[in-house]
Design a protein around this motif. Structure first.
Motif, PDB file in Angstrom:
ATOM      1  N   GLY A  57      33.771  39.660  35.955  1.00 18.09           N
ATOM      2  CA  GLY A  57      33.112  38.379  35.735  1.00 18.09           C
ATOM      3  C   GLY A  57      33.868  37.209  36.302  1.00 18.09           C
ATOM      4  O   GLY A  57      33.495  36.045  36.072  1.00 18.09           O
ATOM      5  N   HIS A  58      34.913  37.471  37.091  1.00 19.62           N
ATOM      6  CA  HIS A  58      35.739  36.408  37.661  1.00 19.62           C
ATOM      7  C   HIS A  58      35.629  36.409  39.187  1.00 19.62           C
ATOM      8  O   HIS A  58      35.551  37.482  39.801  1.00 19.62           O
ATOM      9  N   VAL A  67      32.135  41.835  39.810  1.00 23.46           N
ATOM     10  CA  VAL A  67      31.091  42.160  38.832  1.00 23.46           C
ATOM     11  C   VAL A  67      31.716  42.727  37.559  1.00 23.46           C
ATOM     12  O   VAL A  67      31.331  42.368  36.442  1.00 23.46           O
ATOM     13  N   PRO A  94      30.573  35.483  40.684  1.00 20.81           N
ATOM     14  CA  PRO A  94      29.394  35.949  39.922  1.00 20.81           C
ATOM     15  C   PRO A  94      28.276  34.918  39.990  1.00 20.81           C
ATOM     16  O   PRO A  94      28.521  33.716  40.100  1.00 20.81           O
TER      17      PRO A  94
END
Length: 346
Positions: free
Chosen positions: A301-302, A298, A345
């Motif tokens: 973002g990966h 989170v 994500p």
């Protein structure tokens, strides 16, 4: 508000602990019903109540249903506060499970925290302190979190009385950095240790001898750990397998009427199962690793992946709680010799 069914999946205390941890991390209120519905004694036991109270203290939560035997709990978190805390579980309730409840929130706090814990440090239903030190904390360090866990006194079932102190330092940049853990890497060492405070010395010798004969370990690979003053009685036989990327620790506990050969055989069987598998982490670490890794996904973002030897119902339940709170998807794929978990994500 996030609604969780405590009877889902394995129906034990992990749903409660992960729910509390993620409620604190995200600020989302939690309501959980049918707590531990699949256990012989359902509802909040003393150590589960200690987890609720610790979480409440760390974030000044408004809580309803926090009493022994309660099957329903509501938890409205406030702001997480770094600080100096002391949590007393009582009897042999697990210190490490209380730590795992508050750790995710404190490792994302604005400053370092110190947590003193009193209760059980080594019991059959929870990761022992040695497991957190050797297996879990090094992986957290790769996310950017420093967890230093020191053991002051061993606490065994049923007396407890153990003492441990955790120093938790969040990442300097304030965000967790995920990574893939697909292989163990080269094996570095393997060794066994035996704890027998308050018991005759021959117990440790017999367990270590039986384990060494089965695994081909000898000499410095077989170690009797000294007891601290007024500890025990208690018995834990531990085997540590250290690899380049990860460390696994297998533990079996002695009890009245259980032979030394039986304790050693339990450890040997689990060690051999781990060695036969291609997964990077064992079933216990596979479950515990999911939550901090999901928080890192989170933050960054990966996506991130890891492999595991066995996919337990415990782990599946934990994935479900994670997906209820966080904007991530957890997928599981069967591999030869194990499983792969991907957290991405969404």
């Amino acid at each position: 508000m996030i609604e969780l069914d405590g009877s889902a999946g394995e129906g034990g205390g992990q749903i409660l602990r992960s729910g509390l941890a993620l409620s604190m991390c995200t600020g989302q209120p939690l309501r959980i019903t049918r707590i531990r519905a699949k256990r012989p004694k359902p509802g909040l036991m003393r150590q589960h109540l200690a987890c609720v109270q610790a979480a409440q203290t760390v974030c000044d939560a408004v809580v309803h249903g926090a009493e022994l035997g309660s099957s329903t709990l509501s938890f409205e978190p406030g702001a997480v506060r770094a600080g100096d805390y002391r949590f007393v579980v009582g009897t042999a309730g697990s210190c490490t499970l209380v730590l795992q409840t508050v750790l995710p929130a404190l490792m994302r706090a604005s400053a370092a925290s110190r947590v003193e814990l009193s209760g059980g440090t080594h019991n059959p239903m929870a990761p022992p302190v040695h497991f957190i030190q050797r297996c879990f904390a090094p992986l957290l360090a790769r996310l950017g979190v420093q967890l230093q866990l020191s053991l002051g006194r061993h606490g065994f079932y049923p007396a407890g009385g153990g003492e441990a102190v955790a120093l938790i330092t969040p990442p300097e940049e304030g965000r967790l950095q995920p990574f893939d853990l697909m292989e163990r890497g080269e094996r570095r060492e393997g060794y066994a240790e035996c704890l027998t405070p308050g018991l005759p010395r021959h117990v440790a010798s017999r367990e270590l001898q039986a384990l060494g004969a089965a695994l081909g370990w000898s000499g410095d690979q077989l170690r009797e750990l000294p007891a601290r003053q007024n500890e025990g009685p208690g018995n834990a036989l531990m085997a540590t397998l250290a690899y380049e990327q990860v460390t696994e620790l297998v533990t079996a506990f002695g009890e009245k009427g259980r032979s030394a050969d039986s304790v050693a055989a339990a450890v040997v069987a689990e060690v051999r199962a781990f060695q036969r598998s291609a997964g990077a982490v064992g079933p216990h670490l596979a479950d515990q690793w999911a939550l901090p890794l999901a928080l890192a996904v989170v933050d960054s973002g990966h996506p991130a992946r890891y492999t595991l030897t066995e996919l337990t119902e415990h782990a599946r339940s934990n994935f479900g709680v994670i997906e209820a709170f966080l904007p991530v998807a957890c997928t599981m794929d069967r591999l030869e010799g194990g499983w792969a978990v991907t957290i991405r994500p969404r």
